[in-house]
Each structure stands twice: as C-alpha cells, then as structure tokens.
Enzyme design. Structure first.
Site, short mmCIF file in Angstrom:
data_model
loop_
_atom_site.label_atom_id
_atom_site.label_comp_id
_atom_site.label_asym_id
_atom_site.label_seq_id
_atom_site.Cartn_x
_atom_site.Cartn_y
_atom_site.Cartn_z
N GLN A 69 0.82 -1.21 0.00
CA GLN A 69 0.00 0.00 0.00
C GLN A 69 0.85 1.25 0.00
O GLN A 69 0.92 1.96 -0.99
CB GLN A 69 -0.96 -0.02 1.18
CG GLN A 69 -2.05 1.04 1.08
CD GLN A 69 -3.29 0.65 1.88
OE1 GLN A 69 -3.39 -0.43 2.46
NE2 GLN A 69 -4.26 1.54 1.91
N ASP A 70 1.53 1.55 1.11
CA ASP A 70 2.46 2.67 1.11
C ASP A 70 3.68 2.32 1.95
O ASP A 70 3.66 1.33 2.68
CB ASP A 70 1.81 3.99 1.54
CG ASP A 70 1.36 4.02 2.99
OD1 ASP A 70 1.17 2.93 3.58
OD2 ASP A 70 1.18 5.11 3.54
N PRO A 71 4.77 3.07 1.83
CA PRO A 71 6.02 2.69 2.49
C PRO A 71 5.89 2.73 4.02
O PRO A 71 5.06 3.43 4.58
CB PRO A 71 7.01 3.75 2.00
CG PRO A 71 6.42 4.31 0.75
CD PRO A 71 4.94 4.26 0.97
N THR A 130 1.32 3.48 -3.40
CA THR A 130 1.75 4.84 -3.10
C THR A 130 3.23 4.76 -2.77
O THR A 130 3.62 3.98 -1.90
CB THR A 130 0.96 5.44 -1.93
OG1 THR A 130 -0.42 5.52 -2.27
CG2 THR A 130 1.46 6.83 -1.57
N ALA A 139 -0.09 6.66 5.27
CA ALA A 139 -1.04 6.98 4.19
C ALA A 139 -1.13 8.48 3.91
O ALA A 139 -2.08 8.94 3.27
CB ALA A 139 -2.44 6.42 4.49
#
Length: 230
Positions: A69-71, A130, A139
């Site tokens: 999803q995101d780092p 993302t 997020a």
C-alpha cells in the site's frame, strides 16, 4: 516533467512509462513533494530509493508481482520495496508473518533480517501503490497521484508478457485486480499478512509454493525465497 536523465529509472521502465511523466497528475505530484520538502517534512523512502522496485526488477525480468500500500513510515525502514526494510532494521510484524508462512509452506528458516532485495533481483516486483510517505504519518501521500502511476505499472506488466504471478494480499491490493488480465496470469489472493488479519487465511495460503509451481509449469526458473544472510 519528462522521463529524462533527471529521473533515475531503469531503461526498460523509463521507455514503458515515458508518457506518464508528461501527464498532469505527475506535475501535480512533483509539486506536492516539492512543497512537502520545502516545509521541512521528512519523506520516506529517501529520494534515490523511491523507484527501487523498478530499478531492481527490469520489466523483461518480472515473474511475480507483490503489491503493498504505502512505504513504512519509521526512520530507516523504507527503501522502495513493499514489505522490505533496510539492513539492520527489525522485520515489521507483517513481514514476520510472511516469514512464518514461508516456514510453513516451504520449510524455510525465518531469517534474522527483513531485507528482501534478493527477491527483487530474481524478478519479484515489490510495488507499493503509493511510493512515498511522510515520517510517522501513514497513508499521508495516498491520493496525491502515485495511484495513477502505479496503476499504469500494473497494466504494463500485465500486458507485457504472459504467465506472471500476482500476489494480492488484503483488500487494497485486491482492488487492483481489475488491472490484471487473469486469462494470461495466475492471480492469488488472501487477507493481509498483518497481525490483525493473517490468522484469517494468510497463514496457510501456500502462495509461495503455488507461485513456484506455476512458474515451473510455464518454463520459468522458480524463485529462491530463502534469503541470503546479511
């Protein structure tokens, strides 16, 4: 912004994604990141590592796609590969559960690190949808434009060659299933490996052995999921 030498991007990806760098969303994303840096915000992963997933796994070498999803948003963690952390950083809980499933599925001993670079170098594209995040603010960069870029990456991979394996863990990753041609590829889904959900089907999914079986059936070398020691 064009796909020129200012962007350190592996040549096959630079060519395949060239048109994306001329899209309005990319200009808006670049301006957002510039403003964040100007405001003194710490952004992860560090700039040279943002495109590490693409630079580590050329388009023609992709065999498997894992979507995140995101780092990670803690200091020193993110380095551009989903679920992976930099050397010397403890494996986060979701990655620990990935290791537990590897142990159960393929009897691979749990490593003492969380650095998954060797998977990327074998053809596992480890893509966060993302690609940046603000420190300690999960997020925070969602919806800023990266989603258009990474959706196009997924489409390009799906179109480019047959017989890939897509590992979609959790609802967010599974929302990208519409971008994948399931008639050409193996798509494996489960709940997310997070401790909140892993017991509901990730542990026991067998995705790693199923991936290698599919690759071998289609004339590809399987992935060596056992990580080298650091």
């Amino acid at each position: 912004m064009t796909a020129d030498d200012r962007i350190k991007l592996e040549p096959s990806w630079k060519e395949a994604l060239r048109a994306e760098f001329d899209q309005p969303y990319m200009s808006e994303l670049r301006e957002f990141l510039r403003q964040e840096h100007a405001a003194g915000k710490e952004i992860y992963p560090p700039g040279p590592m943002i495109f590490n997933a693409l630079n580590s796994t050329p388009l023609d070498k992709v065999k498997v796609v894992i979507l995140g999803q995101d780092p990670y948003h803690g200091p020193g963690q993110a380095h551009g590969l989903c679920f992976s952390v930099q050397p010397g950083v403890p494996a986060p809980p979701s990655l620990v559960n990935i290791y537990k499933e590897l142990k159960r599925d393929l009897n691979i001993d749990i490593p003492n690190h969380g650095y998954l670079q060797s998977w990327a170098e074998q053809g596992v594209l480890m893509l966060n949808t993302t690609m940046t995040v603000e420190r300690a603010n999960a997020a925070s960069h969602a919806g800023k434009g990266w989603q258009f870029f990474t959706d196009r990456i997924i489409e390009v991979v799906s179109e480019h060659q047959p017989h890939l394996v897509f590992l979609l863990w959790g609802a967010h990753a599974q929302s990208k299933q519409k971008l994948i041609d399931a008639t050409k590829h193996l798509v494996l889904t489960s709940v997310h490996p997070s401790p909140l959900s892993a017991y509901r089907g990730f542990l026991g999914c067998g995705h790693f052995s199923r991936t290698n079986k599919y690759l071998e059936q289609n004339g590809e070398t399987p992935i060596e999921w056992r990580l080298p020691p650091l």
